[in-house]
Motif scaffolding. Structure first.
Motif, PDB file in Angstrom:
ATOM      1  N   PHE A 120       0.827  -1.205   0.000  1.00  0.00           N
ATOM      2  CA  PHE A 120       0.000   0.000   0.000  1.00  0.00           C
ATOM      3  C   PHE A 120       0.861   1.254   0.000  1.00  0.00           C
ATOM      4  O   PHE A 120       0.639   2.183  -0.785  1.00  0.00           O
ATOM      5  CB  PHE A 120      -0.938   0.003   1.214  1.00  0.00           C
ATOM      6  CG  PHE A 120      -1.927   1.134   1.222  1.00  0.00           C
ATOM      7  CD1 PHE A 120      -3.246   0.899   0.869  1.00  0.00           C
ATOM      8  CD2 PHE A 120      -1.556   2.420   1.577  1.00  0.00           C
ATOM      9  CE1 PHE A 120      -4.176   1.936   0.860  1.00  0.00           C
ATOM     10  CE2 PHE A 120      -2.468   3.469   1.574  1.00  0.00           C
ATOM     11  CZ  PHE A 120      -3.777   3.220   1.209  1.00  0.00           C
ATOM     12  N   GLY A 121       1.830   1.322   0.912  1.00  0.00           N
ATOM     13  CA  GLY A 121       2.652   2.521   1.037  1.00  0.00           C
ATOM     14  C   GLY A 121       3.395   2.850  -0.245  1.00  0.00           C
ATOM     15  O   GLY A 121       3.466   4.008  -0.653  1.00  0.00           O
ATOM     16  N   VAL A 235       7.770  15.566  -0.025  1.00  0.00           N
ATOM     17  CA  VAL A 235       8.998  14.757  -0.019  1.00  0.00           C
ATOM     18  C   VAL A 235       9.133  14.024   1.310  1.00  0.00           C
ATOM     19  O   VAL A 235       9.470  12.829   1.358  1.00  0.00           O
ATOM     20  CB  VAL A 235      10.233  15.643  -0.285  1.00  0.00           C
ATOM     21  CG1 VAL A 235      11.521  14.871  -0.019  1.00  0.00           C
ATOM     22  CG2 VAL A 235      10.228  16.141  -1.726  1.00  0.00           C
ATOM     23  N   ALA A 236       8.870  14.740   2.402  1.00  0.00           N
ATOM     24  CA  ALA A 236       8.901  14.096   3.721  1.00  0.00           C
ATOM     25  C   ALA A 236       7.847  12.999   3.807  1.00  0.00           C
ATOM     26  O   ALA A 236       8.085  11.928   4.395  1.00  0.00           O
ATOM     27  CB  ALA A 236       8.670  15.142   4.809  1.00  0.00           C
ATOM     28  N   ILE A 243       8.865   3.922   4.785  1.00  0.00           N
ATOM     29  CA  ILE A 243       9.252   3.198   6.003  1.00  0.00           C
ATOM     30  C   ILE A 243       8.092   2.953   6.959  1.00  0.00           C
ATOM     31  O   ILE A 243       8.270   2.305   7.997  1.00  0.00           O
ATOM     32  CB  ILE A 243      10.366   3.954   6.759  1.00  0.00           C
ATOM     33  CG1 ILE A 243       9.865   5.308   7.287  1.00  0.00           C
ATOM     34  CG2 ILE A 243      11.591   4.142   5.867  1.00  0.00           C
ATOM     35  CD1 ILE A 243      10.841   6.007   8.217  1.00  0.00           C
ATOM     36  N   SER A 244       6.912   3.456   6.620  1.00  0.00           N
ATOM     37  CA  SER A 244       5.783   3.363   7.555  1.00  0.00           C
ATOM     38  C   SER A 244       5.378   1.926   7.835  1.00  0.00           C
ATOM     39  O   SER A 244       4.970   1.598   8.958  1.00  0.00           O
ATOM     40  CB  SER A 244       4.580   4.147   7.021  1.00  0.00           C
ATOM     41  OG  SER A 244       4.158   3.645   5.766  1.00  0.00           O
ATOM     42  N   ALA A 292       1.399  11.556   6.742  1.00  0.00           N
ATOM     43  CA  ALA A 292       1.776  10.232   6.224  1.00  0.00           C
ATOM     44  C   ALA A 292       1.737   9.158   7.302  1.00  0.00           C
ATOM     45  O   ALA A 292       1.122   8.101   7.117  1.00  0.00           O
ATOM     46  CB  ALA A 292       3.167  10.300   5.591  1.00  0.00           C
ATOM     47  N   LEU A 293       2.397   9.402   8.424  1.00  0.00           N
ATOM     48  CA  LEU A 293       2.400   8.398   9.492  1.00  0.00           C
ATOM     49  C   LEU A 293       1.002   8.208  10.066  1.00  0.00           C
ATOM     50  O   LEU A 293       0.580   7.068  10.334  1.00  0.00           O
ATOM     51  CB  LEU A 293       3.368   8.808  10.598  1.00  0.00           C
ATOM     52  CG  LEU A 293       3.512   7.803  11.745  1.00  0.00           C
ATOM     53  CD1 LEU A 293       4.043   6.468  11.238  1.00  0.00           C
ATOM     54  CD2 LEU A 293       4.439   8.362  12.840  1.00  0.00           C
TER      55      LEU A 293
END
Length: 379
Positions: A120-121, A235-236, A243-244, A292-293
């Motif tokens: 998914f990520g 970008v962040a 990596i999530s 994002a996280l």
């Protein structure tokens, strides 16, 4: 699904950072928040309806095609209207249709992850890259050729989204046999607290989405520079998406929600007082946490604790609350606060993040207690 995310976020890459700049040239600034907020309120109709249809029929693709077609039609009509009321009605419906595609497309990707192993990520990462490219390109074009370049780009990218929607895979879920699946997730353990917490934290972006571009323009930044600030955030976001999966697998979804809340408190506080590009850029890197996280923790929680047959409804409930009720209220409030002082709406968002942190810690404790109880019963 990666191609769909590229198409969708080509539209979103214009709608989020630049669309308010186009609106303020055609309606009074005090009504920009109302027009933007109307899209979030309209989601209270669009999201429950589309999520219910998705779970009852098991078919998300046809709904995504219809939503994209509606957005294109509304954008064609919009420039011919006069007055903020008509703008609120038309963009309210079109904006709701556009953003209502998010829980449906994410649900389709989540289902693909469960059935054929799509990450998914990594699939969603392509959407973030698209956001960067189109926001930069259109922001620079608007500086060179005028503000109407934003509208033209919105229409063209929406047409591209419609075309790509026709090419989506026909992955289906087993239709839910209940008559009203939309509210079924509320009966799941801890789900009401979970959806309120995540929705509140995501909706703290209301001040950013609605008025950051206007605020930064007022303190001297160009459209291209404003889009660069957005690019830093995206970008962040891309880095976090990469990596999530490991973070959530290692530490769990609920602790990451608390981390996202802390990130929000710091980010909005920095933006309230920042005029230096370095400080604004630093604050924007925290998008990795605040969006994002947080969002991947939401997806991780849904994937682990919500049955696939009602997953669209679970995502629809979250989207209705976050991008409907909370975003609608907070966008209008941010507009009023912005008229007083450009920093006030960010201070408001920071205080909301603090409330979200308290809720996240309560949720974390309850989920741990529930999991221990389940382990004991199974043992």
């Amino acid at each position: 699904m990666s191609l769909y995310y590229i198409a969708f976020f080509s539209v979103y890459g214009i709608a989020i950072p630049l669309w308010p700049r186009w609106l303020e040239h055609y309606i009074s600034i005090e009504y920009v928040g109302v027009v933007m907020g109307a899209a979030y309120w309209a989601k209270l109709v669009f999201v429950p309806m589309t999520s219910w249809i998705a779970d009852v029929t098991g078919n998300r693709k046809s709904i995504l095609i219809a939503l994209a077609l509606f957005v294109v039609a509304a954008l064609i009509v919009l420039p011919h209207m006069e007055g903020w009321v008509l703008y609120a009605l038309i963009w309210g419906a079109a904006g709701a249709a556009l953003s209502s595609a998010v829980p449906l497309s994410d649900g389709l990707t989540l289902r693909a992850q469960q059935t054929i192993g799509i990450d998914f990520g990594k699939a969603r990462l392509w959407g973030s890259l698209s956001f960067i490219v189109f926001s930069l390109l259109v922001g620079a074009t608007a500086d060179w050729y005028g503000i109407d370049a934003i509208y033209v780009a919105m229409l063209l990218t929406a047409a591209f989204l419609l075309f790509i929607s026709l090419l989506l895979p026909g992955i289906r879920t087993e239709p839910d046999k209940g008559k009203a699946p939309f509210f079924k997730p509320l009966a799941l353990p801890n789900f009401p607290l979970f959806v309120v917490t995540v929705s509140l934290l995501l909706s703290t972006h209301a001040g950013l989405y609605g008025f950051s571009a206007i605020h930064w323009a007022n303190i001297g930044y160009t459209n291209a520079e404003i889009t660069l600030f957005w690019v830093i955030g995206v970008v962040a976001e891309i880095g976090m998406f990469a990596i999530s999966g490991w973070l959530i697998g290692r530490f769990g979804a609920t602790p990451m929600i608390a981390v996202a809340a802390l990130g929000g408190m710091v980010r909005w506080l920095l933006l309230a007082f920042a005029s230096s590009p370095l400080i604004i850029g630093l604050a924007q890197t925290l998008h990795a946490l605040t969006f994002a996280l947080l969002y991947m923790a939401f997806i991780g929680y849904i994937g682990k604790r919500v049955p696939p047959a009602i997953s669209a409804s679970a995502q629809g409930l979250y989207d209705s609350l976050a991008m409907g009720v909370f975003f609608g209220i907070f966008t209008i409030a941010a507009g009023w606060l912005h008229q007083l002082d450009g920093s006030y709406n960010f201070l408001f968002m920071s205080s909301l993040s603090a409330i979200g942190l308290v809720l996240a810690l309560i949720l974390w404790r309850r989920v741990r207690r529930f999991d221990r109880l389940q382990t004991t019963q199974e043992g």
